[in-house]
Design a protein around this motif. Structure first.
Motif, PDB file in Angstrom:
ATOM      1  N   GLY A  66       0.763  -1.294   0.146  1.00 35.45           N
ATOM      2  CA  GLY A  66      -0.148  -0.056  -0.047  1.00 35.45           C
ATOM      3  C   GLY A  66       1.022   1.196   0.022  1.00 35.45           C
ATOM      4  O   GLY A  66       0.410   2.152  -0.334  1.00 35.45           O
ATOM      5  N   GLU A  67       2.034   1.154   0.518  1.00 32.27           N
ATOM      6  CA  GLU A  67       3.036   2.437   0.925  1.00 32.27           C
ATOM      7  C   GLU A  67       3.632   2.760  -0.756  1.00 32.27           C
ATOM      8  O   GLU A  67       3.795   4.077  -0.737  1.00 32.27           O
ATOM      9  CB  GLU A  67       4.023   2.220   1.590  1.00 32.27           C
ATOM     10  N   TYR A  68       3.431   2.024  -1.708  1.00 29.11           N
ATOM     11  CA  TYR A  68       4.230   2.423  -2.976  1.00 29.11           C
ATOM     12  C   TYR A  68       2.945   2.876  -3.793  1.00 29.11           C
ATOM     13  O   TYR A  68       2.715   2.414  -4.866  1.00 29.11           O
ATOM     14  CB  TYR A  68       4.814   1.157  -3.613  1.00 29.11           C
ATOM     15  N   VAL A  69       2.663   4.325  -3.515  1.00 27.41           N
ATOM     16  CA  VAL A  69       1.732   5.297  -4.047  1.00 27.41           C
ATOM     17  C   VAL A  69       2.004   5.431  -5.544  1.00 27.41           C
ATOM     18  O   VAL A  69       1.267   5.363  -6.317  1.00 27.41           O
ATOM     19  CB  VAL A  69       1.463   6.258  -3.304  1.00 27.41           C
ATOM     20  N   GLU A  70       3.339   5.735  -5.666  1.00 30.34           N
ATOM     21  CA  GLU A  70       3.736   6.179  -7.071  1.00 30.34           C
ATOM     22  C   GLU A  70       3.680   4.975  -7.945  1.00 30.34           C
ATOM     23  O   GLU A  70       3.218   5.013  -9.280  1.00 30.34           O
ATOM     24  CB  GLU A  70       5.325   6.944  -7.222  1.00 30.34           C
TER      25      GLU A  70
ATOM     26  N   GLU B  98       0.284   4.290  -9.100  1.00 32.85           N
ATOM     27  CA  GLU B  98      -0.367   5.005 -10.136  1.00 32.85           C
ATOM     28  C   GLU B  98       0.334   4.850 -11.387  1.00 32.85           C
ATOM     29  O   GLU B  98      -0.386   4.856 -12.446  1.00 32.85           O
ATOM     30  CB  GLU B  98      -0.035   6.563  -9.919  1.00 32.85           C
TER      31      GLU B  98
ATOM     32  N   THR C 179      -3.636  -3.302  -4.267  1.00 27.01           N
ATOM     33  CA  THR C 179      -2.868  -3.026  -3.248  1.00 27.01           C
ATOM     34  C   THR C 179      -3.201  -3.363  -1.980  1.00 27.01           C
ATOM     35  O   THR C 179      -4.261  -3.614  -1.515  1.00 27.01           O
ATOM     36  CB  THR C 179      -2.836  -1.326  -3.163  1.00 27.01           C
TER      37      THR C 179
ATOM     38  N   LYS D  83     -10.565   0.369   2.981  1.00 29.22           N
ATOM     39  CA  LYS D  83      -9.530   1.554   2.652  1.00 29.22           C
ATOM     40  C   LYS D  83     -10.363   2.697   2.120  1.00 29.22           C
ATOM     41  O   LYS D  83     -10.167   3.978   2.392  1.00 29.22           O
ATOM     42  CB  LYS D  83      -8.453   1.045   1.682  1.00 29.22           C
TER      43      LYS D  83
ATOM     44  N   LYS E 119     -10.709   6.393   3.733  1.00 32.82           N
ATOM     45  CA  LYS E 119     -10.119   7.426   3.036  1.00 32.82           C
ATOM     46  C   LYS E 119     -11.468   8.568   3.164  1.00 32.82           C
ATOM     47  O   LYS E 119     -10.754   9.759   3.502  1.00 32.82           O
ATOM     48  CB  LYS E 119     -10.298   7.115   1.508  1.00 32.82           C
TER      49      LYS E 119
ATOM     50  N   ASN F  15       1.243  10.970   5.323  1.00 30.28           N
ATOM     51  CA  ASN F  15       0.228  10.671   4.182  1.00 30.28           C
ATOM     52  C   ASN F  15       0.826   9.798   3.102  1.00 30.28           C
ATOM     53  O   ASN F  15       1.312   8.990   3.492  1.00 30.28           O
ATOM     54  CB  ASN F  15      -0.569  11.859   3.899  1.00 30.28           C
ATOM     55  N   ASP F  16       0.553  10.334   2.075  1.00 30.14           N
ATOM     56  CA  ASP F  16       1.345   9.606   0.847  1.00 30.14           C
ATOM     57  C   ASP F  16       2.644  10.156   0.593  1.00 30.14           C
ATOM     58  O   ASP F  16       3.180   9.687  -0.604  1.00 30.14           O
ATOM     59  CB  ASP F  16       0.148   9.660  -0.438  1.00 30.14           C
TER      60      ASP F  16
END
Lengths: 443, 171
Positions: A134-138, A141, A173, B46, B50, B151-152
């Protein structure tokens, strides 16, 4: 990847396409750089031929265990009536000290998508998932965008490139927990359950996601596949150096207090010394290398004298450790081994899923003992307790490799640096009684 | 004095939780990616998190109804995964890496400074509800440690003296 190395498709199949500005390589550019040629070649072949090719190339799993990828694919059932099959990419990169899959997914998302299509053709899967932490947001995307681009270009979905092959691919994710990287725990998590590992057999190839034949491969393993299709077995085998019996290139790195921590694509068999000194720039001023882990938190420590070993599965194993992820970590002489091990075992204890008793109870016990020794409050018998835990948590006592991985650094640290542990033992035992040689370790 | 026993049941609005139409639709959409609706449970949590910041009891019930699985299973999943919050958290979540490479590069100094700035311990939320401080396992930035996410956003090569500037960005 800051070193100015002349990278070509022949020498650096995983990273030669990377851009100087570190932006992702999108579809048009990827196709200009030989992208999706591997898919075209694979789709013209029978699935069994693709499996044979990857088998012959000698590609071994890049997630840590080193299981031959082609062999894993060939374990999928021959029974054609089992026609719902899943291809899963393990992108749950969470091993402490590991930062390789992130680079591939963020900057080369199409390489993974291409590899997934070829793998799906080989194992006859109609649907695939990229299980991403989940932490690998980029990365999420970029992978989603790459999948959309591939769909629009007819490379995913129905009748790929007119071959009759259908394949749909999703990014799934996660929501934390290291244990999701364990293959069967990952499948449970994908199914929306707690990520407890499953008892094996049956192996996922027979009964995986929703009870269907399933293949799980690491990101880097899958990213090796397109170039094997494109350039062939002989080329792939010829990439190796220093007489290594492993094939291809590998993302390798050094982290810790070195001058230039980083990640480089290098031939299998490159020595650890070359990576540390030539690429990572050696230890920082005033620091000496004391010990190192070759490939992640769950690998045994090695000594400076082992630096001249070729980095491959066979040689590192002979020295008493594992290649693991091949992202090495340097420990300098100012780091206390007991504190380091306390940190490592706190991690493993926290991330235990709690399913098997030895792991759930044994790892916090090791933390308790290590904390006491760290504070100079260890008692006679504590080191023996740790050694006993190493034996009780060895392979065969738990469903998965979490606990065995957790004790690999512990057993090797005690072996090489016993005096540091002994220094934390003070005075006489004040425990009330011994239970068959095990100290109760009261707080 | 025998009082009739009153049976208390958890209703959808036990804690005033209402699943929005948009969230319900998003969860419905997720269900179609899998062979079995249960697989959408983590994503559903999730989605709710959010929009609400955390997962209240009512959301567990709402998700179990939507996916057709027992509420106890949804609760089991919600409490297993470290990124699902079953109690209120701050507006911004700080997750610092406490794994082995950041141990070598000095995450302890970073945590000490964060604790000083925020006046809370890991696992706690500031009284004004602005920040929650949590440890997390390796964030995959070992060549750029110490590291944390707010956060992100990922922040790398942290030094105690620049933390105030980073926190300033999150009001």
């Amino acid at each position: 990847m800051s070193l100015s190395i002349n990278k070509t498709a022949e020498s650096h199949p995983l990273t030669w396409c990377l851009r100087e500005d570190e932006q992702p390589v999108w579809l048009d550019e990827y196709r200009r750089k030989e992208g999706y040629v591997g898919v075209e070649k694979a789709l013209a072949m029978h699935p069994d031929e693709v499996v044979g090719l990857v088998k012959d190339a000698g590609l071994r799993g890049r997630g840590g265990a080193g299981f031959p990828t082609g062999l894993k694919w060939s374990l999928m059932p021959k029974d054609e009536s089992m026609n719902i099959r899943y291809m899963i990419c393990n992108a749950d990169e969470m091993e402490p000290g590991t930062y390789k899959d992130r680079l591939l997914m963020e900057q080369m998302p199409h390489l993974l998508v291409e590899g997934m299509i070829i793998a799906a053709h080989a194992i006859k899967a109609y649907r695939g998932y990229i299980f991403l932490r989940g932490e690998y947001v980029e990365a999420a995307e970029n992978l989603r965008k790459a999948i959309e681009e591939a769909k629009s270009a007819g490379l995913l979905g129905k009748d790929i490139l007119g071959s009759g092959k259908d394949f749909e691919l999703f990014v799934h994710t996660g929501a934390g927990r290291y244990i999701c990287g364990e293959e069967t725990a990952l499948i449970n998590s994908l199914e929306g359950r707690r990520a407890n590992p499953r008892s094996k057999p049956p192996f996922p190839a027979v009964s995986g996601a929703w009870g269907k034949p399933t293949c799980v491969n690491n990101v880097e393993s899958i990213c090796n596949v397109p170039s094997i299709l494109n350039r062939g077995v002989d080329w792939y085998k010829g990439l190796t150096v220093n007489g290594s019996n492993d094939c291809g290139t590998k993302l390798m790195g050094f982290s810790g207090r070195v001058n230039n921590p980083g990640l480089w694509e290098l031939p299998m068999g490159t020595t650890a010394r070359e990576i540390l000194e030539n690429y990572a720039g050696g230890m920082q001023e005033g620091l000496d290398l004391k010990t190192w882990q070759p490939g992640g938190a769950g690998t045994d420590f090695l000594l400076p004298e082992h630096l001249d070993l070729p980095m491959d599965f066979e040689h590192i194993q002979k020295a008493g450790s594992r290649l693991g992820t091949a992202l090495a970590m340097a420990v300098d002489h100012k780091i206390n081994m007991v504190s380091l091990l306390r940190n490592l075992e706190e991690f493993f204890a926290r991330e235990s899923c709690g399913w098997c008793t030895p792991c759930r109870d044994g790892l916090p016990w090791s933390v308790k003992v290590l904390r006491a020794i760290e504070h100079g409050e260890g008692q006679p018998g504590d080191i023996e307790t740790l050694e006993q835990l190493c034996r009780s948590l060895a392979p065969g006592h738990t469903f998965c490799a979490h606990a065995p991985g957790a004790v690999e650094p512990l057993q090797s640290a005690i072996k090489y640096f016993r005096e540091e542990f002994e220094a934390g033992i003070s005075g006489q035992a004040n425990n009330l009684r011994e239970i068959r040689g095990i100290q109760p370790n009261q707080q | 004095m025998n009082q009739p026993i009153k049976i208390v049941t958890v209703s959808d609005d036990s804690d005033g939780f209402v699943l929005s139409d948009a969230d319900a639709q998003a969860i419905e959409h997720e269900k179609h990616h899998y062979e079995d609706p249960r697989a959408a449970s983590i994503e559903a949590l999730k989605i709710v998190q959010k929009s609400h910041g955390w997962v209240p009891d009512g959301a567990i019930k709402a998700i179990s109804d939507l996916l057709g699985i027992p509420a106890s299973d949804v609760e089991g999943v919600a409490t297993f995964y470290s990124q699902i919050y079953r109690q209120p958290v701050g507006k911004h979540i700080i997750r610092y890496c406490d794994s082995v490479v950041c141990h070598i590069t000095g995450f302890e100094d970073i945590v000490t400074e964060l604790e000083k700035q925020l006046k809370i311990k890991p696992g706690q939320t500031t009284p004004d509800g602005r920040f929650t401080l949590l440890p997390t396992c390796c964030l995959g930035n070992c060549d750029k440690g110490p590291t944390m996410m707010v956060n992100d956003d990922t922040h790398v090569r942290l030094v105690p003296s620049n933390l105030a500037n980073i926190l300033e960005q999150y009001q």
